[in-house]
Write a protein that holds these residues in place. Sequence first.
Motif, mmCIF file in Angstrom:
data_model
loop_
_atom_site.group_PDB
_atom_site.id
_atom_site.type_symbol
_atom_site.label_atom_id
_atom_site.label_comp_id
_atom_site.label_asym_id
_atom_site.label_seq_id
_atom_site.Cartn_x
_atom_site.Cartn_y
_atom_site.Cartn_z
ATOM 1 N N SER A 1 0.826 -1.205 0.000
ATOM 2 C CA SER A 1 0.000 0.000 0.000
ATOM 3 C C SER A 1 0.861 1.256 0.000
ATOM 4 N N ASP A 2 2.001 1.197 0.649
ATOM 5 C CA ASP A 2 2.884 2.362 0.713
ATOM 6 C C ASP A 2 3.617 2.609 -0.600
ATOM 7 N N ASP A 3 4.124 1.541 -1.213
ATOM 8 C CA ASP A 3 4.954 1.681 -2.412
ATOM 9 C C ASP A 3 4.179 1.529 -3.709
ATOM 10 N N GLY A 4 2.946 1.094 -3.614
ATOM 11 C CA GLY A 4 2.136 0.871 -4.803
ATOM 12 C C GLY A 4 2.048 -0.609 -5.154
ATOM 13 N N TRP A 5 0.993 -0.959 -5.876
ATOM 14 C CA TRP A 5 0.749 -2.341 -6.272
ATOM 15 C C TRP A 5 0.902 -2.485 -7.780
ATOM 16 N N ARG A 6 1.354 -3.647 -8.184
ATOM 17 C CA ARG A 6 1.462 -3.997 -9.601
ATOM 18 C C ARG A 6 0.666 -5.278 -9.827
ATOM 19 N N VAL A 7 -0.194 -5.270 -10.832
ATOM 20 C CA VAL A 7 -0.955 -6.471 -11.186
ATOM 21 C C VAL A 7 -0.065 -7.370 -12.048
ATOM 22 N N VAL A 8 0.147 -8.597 -11.601
ATOM 23 C CA VAL A 8 0.941 -9.551 -12.387
ATOM 24 C C VAL A 8 0.060 -10.628 -13.037
ATOM 25 N N GLN A 9 -1.167 -10.755 -12.554
ATOM 26 C CA GLN A 9 -2.112 -11.683 -13.194
ATOM 27 C C GLN A 9 -3.520 -11.187 -12.953
ATOM 28 N N TRP A 10 -4.341 -11.309 -13.977
ATOM 29 C CA TRP A 10 -5.782 -10.991 -13.863
ATOM 30 C C TRP A 10 -6.525 -12.096 -14.572
ATOM 31 N N GLY A 11 -7.093 -13.015 -13.805
ATOM 32 C CA GLY A 11 -7.734 -14.161 -14.422
ATOM 33 C C GLY A 11 -6.752 -14.891 -15.321
ATOM 34 N N PRO A 12 -7.079 -15.093 -16.594
ATOM 35 C CA PRO A 12 -6.180 -15.817 -17.500
ATOM 36 C C PRO A 12 -5.036 -14.957 -18.033
ATOM 37 N N ASN A 13 -5.055 -13.662 -17.779
ATOM 38 C CA ASN A 13 -4.063 -12.758 -18.354
ATOM 39 C C ASN A 13 -2.903 -12.513 -17.391
ATOM 40 N N THR A 14 -1.692 -12.638 -17.887
ATOM 41 C CA THR A 14 -0.499 -12.366 -17.069
ATOM 42 C C THR A 14 0.225 -11.145 -17.633
ATOM 43 N N PHE A 15 0.942 -10.463 -16.737
ATOM 44 C CA PHE A 15 1.635 -9.236 -17.101
ATOM 45 C C PHE A 15 3.083 -9.330 -16.658
ATOM 46 N N GLY A 16 4.017 -8.907 -17.513
ATOM 47 C CA GLY A 16 5.435 -8.997 -17.218
ATOM 48 C C GLY A 16 5.902 -7.956 -16.230
#
Length: 196
Positions: free
Chosen positions: A181-196
Amino acid sequence: MRLFLIRHGQTDSNVNHLLDTAHPGAPLNATGHRQAEELARTLADEPIQAVYASTLTRAQETAAPLAAALGLEVEVLDGIHEISAGAEEMNADWSVYVGVLESWSPSNLDVGIDGGETAREFITRYGEAVQKVEQAGHDVAALVSHGAALRVFALTVAPHLPRASTPELKNTEWITLEGSSDDGWRVVQWGPNTFG
Protein backbone atom coordinates in the motif's frame (compact mmCIF):
# COMPACT_ATOMS: atom_id res chain seq x y z
CA MET A 1 4.30 -8.82 -0.72
CA ARG A 2 2.22 -10.95 -3.05
CA LEU A 3 -1.56 -11.06 -2.74
CA PHE A 4 -3.86 -13.56 -4.42
CA LEU A 5 -7.25 -11.82 -4.64
CA ILE A 6 -9.63 -14.69 -5.33
CA ARG A 7 -13.28 -14.57 -6.33
CA HIS A 8 -15.49 -17.04 -4.44
CA GLY A 9 -17.06 -20.14 -5.98
CA GLN A 10 -20.44 -20.33 -7.66
CA THR A 11 -23.72 -19.78 -5.81
CA ASP A 12 -27.32 -20.10 -6.94
CA SER A 13 -27.50 -16.30 -6.88
CA ASN A 14 -24.72 -16.27 -9.50
CA VAL A 15 -26.62 -18.76 -11.65
CA ASN A 16 -29.81 -16.68 -11.40
CA HIS A 17 -27.89 -13.41 -11.93
CA LEU A 18 -29.09 -11.89 -8.66
CA LEU A 19 -27.29 -9.02 -6.93
CA ASP A 20 -26.53 -10.85 -3.69
CA THR A 21 -24.28 -8.53 -1.68
CA ALA A 22 -25.78 -8.48 1.83
CA HIS A 23 -24.75 -10.63 4.79
CA PRO A 24 -24.63 -13.58 5.08
CA GLY A 25 -25.29 -14.15 1.37
CA ALA A 26 -25.96 -17.38 -0.47
CA PRO A 27 -23.78 -20.42 0.24
CA LEU A 28 -21.85 -22.23 -2.46
CA ASN A 29 -23.87 -24.59 -4.62
CA ALA A 30 -22.54 -28.01 -5.65
CA THR A 31 -20.55 -26.51 -8.53
CA GLY A 32 -19.10 -23.90 -6.19
CA HIS A 33 -17.89 -26.57 -3.77
CA ARG A 34 -16.19 -28.41 -6.65
CA GLN A 35 -14.58 -25.16 -7.76
CA ALA A 36 -13.30 -24.54 -4.23
CA GLU A 37 -11.70 -27.99 -4.13
CA GLU A 38 -10.08 -27.42 -7.54
CA LEU A 39 -8.81 -24.03 -6.39
CA ALA A 40 -7.14 -25.71 -3.43
CA ARG A 41 -5.40 -28.19 -5.72
CA THR A 42 -4.31 -25.42 -8.11
CA LEU A 43 -2.77 -23.21 -5.41
CA ALA A 44 -1.55 -25.92 -3.01
CA ASP A 45 2.09 -25.47 -4.06
CA GLU A 46 2.09 -21.67 -3.75
CA PRO A 47 3.98 -20.32 -0.70
CA ILE A 48 0.78 -18.84 0.77
CA GLN A 49 1.23 -18.07 4.47
CA ALA A 50 -2.31 -16.95 5.33
CA VAL A 51 -5.79 -17.41 3.90
CA TYR A 52 -8.34 -14.68 4.53
CA ALA A 53 -12.04 -14.68 3.63
CA SER A 54 -14.71 -12.03 3.70
CA THR A 55 -17.56 -12.08 6.18
CA LEU A 56 -19.90 -13.60 3.57
CA THR A 57 -20.63 -17.32 3.69
CA ARG A 58 -19.60 -18.12 0.13
CA ALA A 59 -16.13 -16.62 0.59
CA GLN A 60 -15.48 -18.62 3.75
CA GLU A 61 -16.68 -21.84 2.12
CA THR A 62 -14.39 -21.20 -0.85
CA ALA A 63 -11.40 -20.47 1.39
CA ALA A 64 -11.80 -23.55 3.59
CA PRO A 65 -10.37 -26.21 1.22
CA LEU A 66 -7.44 -23.97 0.28
CA ALA A 67 -6.58 -23.27 3.89
CA ALA A 68 -6.83 -26.98 4.73
CA ALA A 69 -4.54 -27.91 1.83
CA LEU A 70 -1.96 -25.45 3.14
CA GLY A 71 -2.30 -26.51 6.77
CA LEU A 72 -3.80 -23.14 7.72
CA GLU A 73 -6.98 -21.79 9.29
CA VAL A 74 -9.29 -19.41 7.44
CA GLU A 75 -9.09 -15.93 8.94
CA VAL A 76 -12.31 -13.95 8.48
CA LEU A 77 -11.40 -10.38 7.54
CA ASP A 78 -13.88 -7.55 7.84
CA GLY A 79 -13.74 -5.05 5.01
CA ILE A 80 -13.26 -7.30 1.97
CA HIS A 81 -16.95 -8.10 1.46
CA GLU A 82 -18.82 -7.24 -1.72
CA ILE A 83 -19.76 -3.68 -2.69
CA SER A 84 -23.23 -3.14 -1.30
CA ALA A 85 -26.08 -3.10 -3.80
CA GLY A 86 -28.30 -1.20 -1.35
CA ALA A 87 -31.77 -0.72 -2.82
CA GLU A 88 -30.79 -2.92 -5.79
CA GLU A 89 -30.16 -5.98 -3.57
CA MET A 90 -31.34 -9.27 -5.16
CA ASN A 91 -32.29 -7.49 -8.38
CA ALA A 92 -31.74 -9.50 -11.56
CA ASP A 93 -31.23 -6.27 -13.51
CA TRP A 94 -27.66 -5.13 -12.77
CA SER A 95 -27.74 -1.99 -14.93
CA VAL A 96 -28.07 0.53 -12.08
CA TYR A 97 -25.42 -1.20 -9.94
CA VAL A 98 -22.92 -1.59 -12.76
CA GLY A 99 -23.62 1.92 -14.00
CA VAL A 100 -22.79 3.45 -10.62
CA LEU A 101 -19.62 1.39 -10.23
CA GLU A 102 -18.45 2.28 -13.74
CA SER A 103 -19.07 5.96 -13.00
CA TRP A 104 -16.61 5.93 -10.11
CA SER A 105 -13.41 7.84 -10.74
CA PRO A 106 -10.97 10.01 -8.75
CA SER A 107 -13.29 12.98 -9.40
CA ASN A 108 -16.48 11.04 -8.58
CA LEU A 109 -15.85 9.27 -5.26
CA ASP A 110 -18.94 10.27 -3.32
CA VAL A 111 -21.64 8.74 -5.48
CA GLY A 112 -23.34 5.51 -4.45
CA ILE A 113 -26.50 3.48 -4.86
CA ASP A 114 -29.39 4.37 -2.55
CA GLY A 115 -28.76 2.44 0.65
CA GLY A 116 -25.36 1.26 -0.57
CA GLU A 117 -21.91 2.80 -0.26
CA THR A 118 -19.88 5.38 -2.12
CA ALA A 119 -16.61 4.75 -3.92
CA ARG A 120 -14.76 6.55 -1.14
CA GLU A 121 -16.37 4.39 1.54
CA PHE A 122 -15.62 1.18 -0.35
CA ILE A 123 -12.02 2.02 -1.24
CA THR A 124 -11.31 3.11 2.33
CA ARG A 125 -12.64 -0.03 4.01
CA TYR A 126 -11.09 -2.41 1.46
CA GLY A 127 -7.74 -0.64 1.56
CA GLU A 128 -7.69 -0.67 5.36
CA ALA A 129 -8.37 -4.42 5.35
CA VAL A 130 -5.49 -5.04 2.93
CA GLN A 131 -3.22 -2.96 5.16
CA LYS A 132 -4.09 -5.25 8.09
CA VAL A 133 -2.90 -8.20 6.00
CA GLU A 134 0.34 -6.37 5.21
CA GLN A 135 0.87 -5.53 8.88
CA ALA A 136 0.61 -9.22 9.77
CA GLY A 137 3.99 -9.65 8.07
CA HIS A 138 3.14 -12.25 5.43
CA ASP A 139 5.18 -12.46 2.23
CA VAL A 140 2.31 -14.18 0.39
CA ALA A 141 -1.38 -14.21 1.35
CA ALA A 142 -4.68 -15.17 -0.26
CA LEU A 143 -7.88 -13.15 0.15
CA VAL A 144 -11.16 -14.75 -0.92
CA SER A 145 -13.49 -11.93 -1.83
CA HIS A 146 -16.02 -10.90 -4.48
CA GLY A 147 -16.11 -9.99 -8.15
CA ALA A 148 -17.11 -6.33 -8.14
CA ALA A 149 -15.04 -5.57 -5.04
CA LEU A 150 -11.93 -7.19 -6.50
CA ARG A 151 -12.30 -5.41 -9.83
CA VAL A 152 -12.84 -1.95 -8.35
CA PHE A 153 -10.05 -2.32 -5.79
CA ALA A 154 -7.52 -3.64 -8.31
CA LEU A 155 -8.33 -0.96 -10.89
CA THR A 156 -8.03 1.66 -8.14
CA VAL A 157 -4.54 0.56 -7.10
CA ALA A 158 -3.42 -0.19 -10.70
CA PRO A 159 -5.46 2.33 -12.73
CA HIS A 160 -3.42 2.17 -15.94
CA LEU A 161 -4.24 -1.42 -16.88
CA PRO A 162 -5.93 -1.66 -20.28
CA ARG A 163 -9.59 -2.55 -19.77
CA ALA A 164 -9.33 -5.31 -22.39
CA SER A 165 -6.88 -7.05 -20.06
CA THR A 166 -9.26 -6.94 -17.09
CA PRO A 167 -12.23 -9.17 -17.91
CA GLU A 168 -14.88 -10.09 -15.37
CA LEU A 169 -13.43 -12.70 -13.03
CA LYS A 170 -15.10 -16.08 -13.25
CA ASN A 171 -15.79 -17.96 -10.04
CA THR A 172 -12.50 -18.91 -8.29
CA GLU A 173 -10.36 -16.92 -10.72
CA TRP A 174 -8.00 -14.42 -9.14
CA ILE A 175 -5.97 -11.26 -9.48
CA THR A 176 -2.36 -11.38 -8.28
CA LEU A 177 -0.88 -8.18 -6.89
CA GLU A 178 2.73 -7.52 -5.91
CA GLY A 179 3.92 -4.54 -3.88
CA SER A 180 2.45 -2.72 -0.92
CA SER A 181 0.00 0.00 0.00
CA ASP A 182 2.88 2.36 0.71
CA ASP A 183 4.95 1.68 -2.41
CA GLY A 184 2.14 0.87 -4.80
CA TRP A 185 0.75 -2.34 -6.27
CA ARG A 186 1.46 -4.00 -9.60
CA VAL A 187 -0.96 -6.47 -11.19
CA VAL A 188 0.94 -9.55 -12.39
CA GLN A 189 -2.11 -11.68 -13.19
CA TRP A 190 -5.78 -10.99 -13.86
CA GLY A 191 -7.73 -14.16 -14.42
CA PRO A 192 -6.18 -15.82 -17.50
CA ASN A 193 -4.06 -12.76 -18.35
CA THR A 194 -0.50 -12.37 -17.07
CA PHE A 195 1.63 -9.24 -17.10
CA GLY A 196 5.43 -9.00 -17.22
